[in-house]
Scaffold this motif. Structure first.
Motif, PDB file in Angstrom:
ATOM      1  N   PHE A   1       0.796  -1.228   0.000  1.00  0.00           N
ATOM      2  CA  PHE A   1       0.000   0.000   0.000  1.00  0.00           C
ATOM      3  C   PHE A   1       0.829   1.280   0.000  1.00  0.00           C
ATOM      4  N   GLY A   2       2.159   1.144   0.008  1.00  0.00           N
ATOM      5  CA  GLY A   2       2.995   2.334  -0.002  1.00  0.00           C
ATOM      6  C   GLY A   2       3.071   3.045   1.323  1.00  0.00           C
ATOM      7  N   THR A   3       2.555   2.429   2.382  1.00  0.00           N
ATOM      8  CA  THR A   3       2.614   3.020   3.717  1.00  0.00           C
ATOM      9  C   THR A   3       2.656   1.920   4.761  1.00  0.00           C
ATOM     10  N   SER A   4       3.370   2.182   5.859  1.00  0.00           N
ATOM     11  CA  SER A   4       3.373   1.258   6.997  1.00  0.00           C
ATOM     12  C   SER A   4       2.342   1.659   8.039  1.00  0.00           C
ATOM     13  N   ASP A   5       1.551   2.704   7.730  1.00  0.00           N
ATOM     14  CA  ASP A   5       0.537   3.198   8.667  1.00  0.00           C
ATOM     15  C   ASP A   5      -0.608   2.192   8.735  1.00  0.00           C
ATOM     16  N   SER A   6      -0.599   1.354   9.787  1.00  0.00           N
ATOM     17  CA  SER A   6      -1.629   0.327   9.900  1.00  0.00           C
ATOM     18  C   SER A   6      -3.008   0.937  10.106  1.00  0.00           C
ATOM     19  N   ASN A   7      -3.088   2.140  10.686  1.00  0.00           N
ATOM     20  CA  ASN A   7      -4.390   2.801  10.831  1.00  0.00           C
ATOM     21  C   ASN A   7      -4.990   3.102   9.463  1.00  0.00           C
TER      22      ASN A   7
END
Length: 368
Positions: free
Chosen positions: A252-258
């Motif tokens: 997803f291009g982000t590690s932001d699990s939220n």
């Protein structure tokens, strides 16, 4: 009984968490953030030391924190040579081997003992390291791979895993050293470990990308797939996939699990599939650790930041509850674990260990 004050230093990728304890009581804990643009100007993690110390010293002065007469400073352990679990007195050799990442772990935690030693020069006190990520208590069978001369490493979230296991043992009213537990740290990195009578005898190499994929790590893949996908990539690109560019970041291009969880809640089919696959893989590894313990499991213990999402615990409970009771301790106990490790030594309940300056395990004595 004498009272002790203990200062905790726990470096993360873009912040340094500092805490002050009086005995078991946390007087304060705070994330001191560092400018990510400034951090990117340093060629190596070790080069960040002076800058981070300047920011932390500023925080101490701005908040009028009096560390004179401090009894102990505990720095988060890093990539020194592998050691058994416990509380270690920090010396020059430990600092040198941590700076040089002798244990093969290149991570911001390597600044912890270095910063703690700097604080000691300012305020005095003893300097400790507690259960670093390179704690190695593997049983022999867990070390062997299918390639002669290549052995599995033990790199995990040992500090939080051991602390949570001890807390669960207290809840059960039984010694940690008498229990068989499966303990999982579930956050940006994921560790699934088997604890037999106080020792972590097996678990995934979380630092090497082995195990379930995570918000930042690629997880276990077939060697043929790894070879096909990574052919032509640089060593740095491969390392990043194992530590910060794999998993949800790759998808997803982000590690932001939220952010990814919000997509799943909104019904995004790809997000639902990938999110559930991550939990599915955690459950698979829990099952493998049950086999390691020969089916004798006193409890499955969960900890870490991703437990803030209720379906993580619920799915594990549904999939693995037949193995043993599942108990969750959301968040992490790292500052408390570091303080309690030092406190046990200061109170004379256990002796501080000396860092040996060599790996805890260095072969079987036979050619394997």
């Amino acid at each position: 009984m004498k009272s002790f004050r203990i200062f905790i230093i726990n470096p993360g990728s873009t912040s340094t968490k500092v805490s002050l304890f009086r005995d078991e009581t946390c007087l304060f804990t705070e994330d001191v953030f560092h400018d990510s643009k400034v951090l990117l100007t340093f060629p190596t993690i070790n080069d960040q030391l002076d800058y981070r110390m300047e920011v932390v010293r500023g925080f101490i002065e701005d908040h009028s924190i009096d560390l004179r007469g401090i009894d102990a400073i505990v720095g988060r352990g890093g990539g020194c040579y592998s050691v058994p679990g416990g509380t270690y007195e920090v010396d020059d050799r430990l600092i040198r081997d941590t700076r040089e990442a002798k244990g093969g772990l290149y991570h911001s935690s390597m600044l912890g003992v270095q910063m703690a030693a700097r604080v000691q020069k300012l305020f005095g006190g003893r300097v400790f390291m507690v259960d670093p990520p390179v704690v190695d208590e593997l049983q022999d069978l867990a070390r062997i791979t299918g390639v002669r001369g290549v052995y599995r490493r033990a790199i995990s979230h040992a500090l939080n895993l051991k602390a949570t296991a001890r807390r669960h043992a207290e809840k059960l009213g039984r010694p940690y050293e008498k229990l068989d537990l499966i303990v999982c740290h579930i956050d940006g990195g994921i560790s699934v470990t088997a604890h037999h009578h106080g020792r972590m005898i097996d678990g995934n190499d979380a630092g090497g990308g082995e195990g379930p994929f995570t918000p930042t790590r690629m997880g276990t893949m077939a060697v043929t797939d790894v070879n096909r996908y990574l052919r032509g990539k640089t060593e740095e690109e491969i390392r990043d996939l194992c530590s910060q560019a794999g998993g949800l970041t790759s998808h997803f291009g982000t590690s932001d699990s939220n952010a990814v969880h919000r997509l799943a809640e909104a019904g995004d089919r790809r997000a639902v599939l990938v999110w559930n696959a991550m939990i599915y893989q955690i459950c698979k590894y829990i099952g493998s650790m049950a086999a390691v313990l020969h089916g004798h499991v006193d409890g499955i213990v969960l900890t870490g930041g991703l437990l803030r999402f209720p379906e993580v615990e619920a799915t594990i409970r549904e999939s693995c509850g037949w193995i043993a009771p599942v108990t969750a301790y959301p968040g992490e106990l790292e500052p408390e674990a570091m303080a309690l490790g030092a406190l046990r030594v200061l109170r004379g309940e256990e002796e501080a260990k000396r860092y040996p300056g060599k790996p805890v395990w260095n072969g079987f004595g036979i050619e394997v």
